[in-house]
Design a protein around this motif. Structure first.
Motif, PDB file in Angstrom:
ATOM      1  N   VAL A   2       0.838  -1.204   0.000  1.00  0.00           N
ATOM      2  CA  VAL A   2       0.000   0.000   0.000  1.00  0.00           C
ATOM      3  C   VAL A   2       0.873   1.254   0.000  1.00  0.00           C
ATOM      4  CG1 VAL A   2      -1.633   1.344   1.383  1.00  0.00           C
ATOM      5  CG2 VAL A   2      -2.015  -1.105   1.032  1.00  0.00           C
ATOM      6  N   LEU A   3       1.933   1.241   0.815  1.00  0.00           N
ATOM      7  CA  LEU A   3       2.841   2.398   0.854  1.00  0.00           C
ATOM      8  C   LEU A   3       3.498   2.617  -0.501  1.00  0.00           C
ATOM      9  CD1 LEU A   3       4.543   1.920   4.337  1.00  0.00           C
ATOM     10  CD2 LEU A   3       2.874   3.669   3.700  1.00  0.00           C
ATOM     11  N   LEU A   4       3.879   1.532  -1.158  1.00  0.00           N
ATOM     12  CA  LEU A   4       4.519   1.662  -2.474  1.00  0.00           C
ATOM     13  C   LEU A   4       3.532   2.213  -3.503  1.00  0.00           C
ATOM     14  CD1 LEU A   4       7.192   1.190  -3.890  1.00  0.00           C
ATOM     15  CD2 LEU A   4       6.443  -1.123  -4.451  1.00  0.00           C
ATOM     16  N   VAL A   5       2.280   1.769  -3.431  1.00  0.00           N
ATOM     17  CA  VAL A   5       1.257   2.317  -4.326  1.00  0.00           C
ATOM     18  C   VAL A   5       1.083   3.813  -4.077  1.00  0.00           C
ATOM     19  CG1 VAL A   5      -1.204   2.312  -4.886  1.00  0.00           C
ATOM     20  CG2 VAL A   5       0.014   0.154  -4.666  1.00  0.00           C
ATOM     21  N   GLY A   6       1.035   4.210  -2.792  1.00  0.00           N
ATOM     22  CA  GLY A   6       0.887   5.626  -2.456  1.00  0.00           C
ATOM     23  C   GLY A   6       2.040   6.468  -2.984  1.00  0.00           C
ATOM     24  N   VAL A   7       3.256   5.970  -2.818  1.00  0.00           N
ATOM     25  CA  VAL A   7       4.421   6.699  -3.324  1.00  0.00           C
ATOM     26  C   VAL A   7       4.378   6.791  -4.847  1.00  0.00           C
ATOM     27  CG1 VAL A   7       6.938   6.632  -3.538  1.00  0.00           C
ATOM     28  CG2 VAL A   7       5.869   6.134  -1.335  1.00  0.00           C
ATOM     29  N   GLY A   8       3.991   5.692  -5.487  1.00  0.00           N
ATOM     30  CA  GLY A   8       3.906   5.696  -6.947  1.00  0.00           C
ATOM     31  C   GLY A   8       2.876   6.687  -7.464  1.00  0.00           C
ATOM     32  N   VAL A   9       1.684   6.716  -6.837  1.00  0.00           N
ATOM     33  CA  VAL A   9       0.642   7.664  -7.237  1.00  0.00           C
ATOM     34  C   VAL A   9       1.122   9.095  -7.038  1.00  0.00           C
ATOM     35  CG1 VAL A   9      -1.671   8.527  -6.670  1.00  0.00           C
ATOM     36  CG2 VAL A   9      -1.258   6.063  -6.837  1.00  0.00           C
ATOM     37  N   PHE A  10       1.790   9.355  -5.907  1.00  0.00           N
ATOM     38  CA  PHE A  10       2.309  10.694  -5.631  1.00  0.00           C
ATOM     39  C   PHE A  10       3.316  11.133  -6.686  1.00  0.00           C
ATOM     40  CE2 PHE A  10       5.868  13.116  -3.785  1.00  0.00           C
ATOM     41  CZ  PHE A  10       5.202  14.289  -3.444  1.00  0.00           C
ATOM     42  N   LEU A  11       4.258  10.258  -7.039  1.00  0.00           N
ATOM     43  CA  LEU A  11       5.286  10.612  -8.017  1.00  0.00           C
ATOM     44  C   LEU A  11       4.683  10.851  -9.402  1.00  0.00           C
ATOM     45  CD1 LEU A  11       8.136   8.138  -6.965  1.00  0.00           C
ATOM     46  CD2 LEU A  11       8.022  10.608  -6.557  1.00  0.00           C
ATOM     47  N   VAL A  12       3.688  10.028  -9.774  1.00  0.00           N
ATOM     48  CA  VAL A  12       3.057  10.187 -11.083  1.00  0.00           C
ATOM     49  C   VAL A  12       2.286  11.505 -11.157  1.00  0.00           C
ATOM     50  CG1 VAL A  12       1.258   9.277 -12.597  1.00  0.00           C
ATOM     51  CG2 VAL A  12       2.922   7.727 -11.578  1.00  0.00           C
ATOM     52  N   LEU A  13       1.534  11.821 -10.092  1.00  0.00           N
ATOM     53  CA  LEU A  13       0.766  13.066 -10.078  1.00  0.00           C
ATOM     54  C   LEU A  13       1.694  14.290 -10.062  1.00  0.00           C
ATOM     55  CD1 LEU A  13      -2.081  12.076  -7.592  1.00  0.00           C
ATOM     56  CD2 LEU A  13      -2.264  12.362 -10.059  1.00  0.00           C
ATOM     57  N   ARG A  14       2.787  14.192  -9.327  1.00  0.00           N
ATOM     58  CA  ARG A  14       3.729  15.309  -9.304  1.00  0.00           C
ATOM     59  C   ARG A  14       4.367  15.509 -10.676  1.00  0.00           C
ATOM     60  NH1 ARG A  14       9.022  15.481  -5.471  1.00  0.00           N
ATOM     61  NH2 ARG A  14       9.621  13.869  -6.964  1.00  0.00           N
ATOM     62  N   LEU A  31      -3.203   7.077 -16.980  1.00  0.00           N
ATOM     63  CA  LEU A  31      -3.093   5.638 -17.193  1.00  0.00           C
ATOM     64  C   LEU A  31      -2.254   4.975 -16.100  1.00  0.00           C
ATOM     65  CD1 LEU A  31      -2.589   5.568 -21.076  1.00  0.00           C
ATOM     66  CD2 LEU A  31      -4.670   5.070 -19.790  1.00  0.00           C
ATOM     67  N   LEU A  32      -1.180   5.636 -15.702  1.00  0.00           N
ATOM     68  CA  LEU A  32      -0.332   5.057 -14.661  1.00  0.00           C
ATOM     69  C   LEU A  32      -1.059   4.995 -13.320  1.00  0.00           C
ATOM     70  CD1 LEU A  32       3.101   6.723 -15.510  1.00  0.00           C
ATOM     71  CD2 LEU A  32       2.553   4.280 -15.609  1.00  0.00           C
ATOM     72  N   VAL A  33      -1.817   6.039 -12.978  1.00  0.00           N
ATOM     73  CA  VAL A  33      -2.566   6.026 -11.721  1.00  0.00           C
ATOM     74  C   VAL A  33      -3.609   4.919 -11.743  1.00  0.00           C
ATOM     75  CG1 VAL A  33      -4.181   7.323 -10.287  1.00  0.00           C
ATOM     76  CG2 VAL A  33      -2.157   8.446 -11.192  1.00  0.00           C
ATOM     77  N   ILE A  34      -4.309   4.763 -12.862  1.00  0.00           N
ATOM     78  CA  ILE A  34      -5.298   3.687 -12.978  1.00  0.00           C
ATOM     79  C   ILE A  34      -4.627   2.323 -12.862  1.00  0.00           C
ATOM     80  CG2 ILE A  34      -6.871   2.563 -14.605  1.00  0.00           C
ATOM     81  CD1 ILE A  34      -7.657   5.356 -15.575  1.00  0.00           C
ATOM     82  N   GLY A  35      -3.460   2.173 -13.515  1.00  0.00           N
ATOM     83  CA  GLY A  35      -2.739   0.912 -13.423  1.00  0.00           C
ATOM     84  C   GLY A  35      -2.288   0.590 -12.010  1.00  0.00           C
ATOM     85  N   LEU A  36      -1.807   1.610 -11.307  1.00  0.00           N
ATOM     86  CA  LEU A  36      -1.328   1.391  -9.945  1.00  0.00           C
ATOM     87  C   LEU A  36      -2.451   1.088  -8.950  1.00  0.00           C
ATOM     88  CD1 LEU A  36       1.333   4.244  -9.708  1.00  0.00           C
ATOM     89  CD2 LEU A  36       1.803   1.802  -9.501  1.00  0.00           C
ATOM     90  N   THR A  37      -3.654   1.568  -9.229  1.00  0.00           N
ATOM     91  CA  THR A  37      -4.746   1.430  -8.268  1.00  0.00           C
ATOM     92  C   THR A  37      -5.748   0.353  -8.686  1.00  0.00           C
ATOM     93  OG1 THR A  37      -5.851   3.298  -9.374  1.00  0.00           O
ATOM     94  CG2 THR A  37      -4.545   3.781  -7.418  1.00  0.00           C
TER      95      THR A  37
END
Length: 338
Positions: A84-96, A109-115
């Motif tokens: 879950v923490l890795l997903v959160g970090v990934g979403v944060f980096l993609v949005l930034r 697409l990356l956020v949808i893939g990660l979630t």
């Protein structure tokens, strides 16, 4: 921008969305509402048509971006906290990355893939693969549908290019990406418990996260909660109109009409005090609610009860997003004071 050009773009968006919806439901694609939602993103984010050769490339891009979610499934199963923490970090980096001027479509697409993909795969890997298939087919159809809409309503050669949101400074982008990530993550956690029930909530939270990136705290309630309420009302009205004569082509025509009403306000062909992000969120939320209701009806479920539950969840995540937006901005303001 001339009023004729605004009307032209509104017609293009409405026809592209309605065409994708009719073909998607007509051919019985998996998760048929994805194609019109992707069409909204493709037409609202850019005024120039994508070349037809980009259709398979985008489908492959969906597969690659969704692969990130598939890779996280073993970690979420065997080390859920770390996953879950890795997903959160990934979403944060993609949005930034998107807020600092990156490709918005790729970020989506990356956020949808990660979630969505990761959440679906924790309960059933076959379900995750079916979601990947649905996303790929939806993007392929959306690209073809938007290309046809551009043929029907071509962009004038001398038309000004639709402006992209200006990139944010590094510190500002980090703050905005953080609050958008905190909006997306609760829906992701709920989807880990029951992917089938909460998958639409992830799509809504991603839409709210994007909307929050363009919304100041003082306008949060109007922008986030207001767009959800209006989308629910429009979905109810459209469902009532469709029930008068149930047919695929009537579905197409009603969606065309309702999409055009919103698209005219998105492109300022009709004066409105709301931002374009408000109308994009409203249109995508209406499509998600409507598409899920049609699928509930096809499977014999209680449509009205399912709609009430789904609408309550969407409102809850909108209220949470609004409160979180205000709280984070106030904390940031206090830090600047001290």
């Amino acid at each position: 921008m001339p009023i004729e050009l605004r009307r032209q773009r509104a017609l293009r968006l409405a026809w592209g969305v309605a065409l994708c919806l009719a073909v998607s439901f007509g051919f019985g694609l998996p998760v048929p509402i994805l194609a019109p939602v992707f069409a909204v993103l493709l037409l609202a984010m850019r005024s120039q048509p994508l070349p037809l050769r980009a259709a398979p490339a985008l489908a492959v891009l969906v597969l690659l971006s969704c692969g990130s979610g598939l890779l996280l499934i073993p970690l979420l199963r065997h080390a859920p906290v770390s996953g879950v923490l890795l997903v959160g970090v990934g979403v944060f980096l993609v949005l930034r990355y998107a807020l600092k001027g990156g490709n918005g479509l790729l970020a989506n697409l990356l956020v949808i893939g990660l979630t969505m993909i990761a959440a679906a795969g924790t309960s059933d890997f076959t379900l995750a693969l079916s979601v990947v298939e649905a996303l790929s087919k939806g993007m392929l159809l959306a690209t073809l549908g938007t290309a046809l809409a551009h043929v029907m309503f071509p962009e004038p050669a001398d038309a000004p290019v639709q402006p992209s949101p200006p990139p944010l400074a590094a510190e500002r982008a980090s703050w905005v990406a953080l609050r958008a990530t905190l909006i997306v993550m609760p829906a992701f956690l709920l989807a880990l418990i029951a992917p089938d029930a909460f998958m639409p909530l992830i799509m809504k939270s991603v839409s709210l996260g994007q909307q929050a990136s363009e919304t100041h705290a003082r306008n949060a309630s109007r922008e986030l909660i207001g767009s959800t309420l209006l989308a629910g009302l429009l979905a109810i009205l459209l469902w009532g109109a469709l029930s008068l004569f149930v047919h695929l082509w009537m579905f197409f025509l009603w969606v065309l009409l309702f999409s055009l009403w919103q698209a005219r306000r998105l492109y300022r062909a009709v004066a409105t005090r709301h931002s374009p992000a408000y109308w994009v969120s409203c249109l995508t939320t209406m499509l998600i609610l409507l598409g899920q209701s049609v699928q509930d009806s096809a499977t014999g479920q209680d449509v009205y009860r399912a709609f009430a539950v789904r609408m309550a969840l969407f409102l809850a995540v909108s209220v949470y997003a609004s409160a979180l937006l205000i709280w984070i901005d106030r904390r940031r303001a206090r830090q600047w004071v001290h």
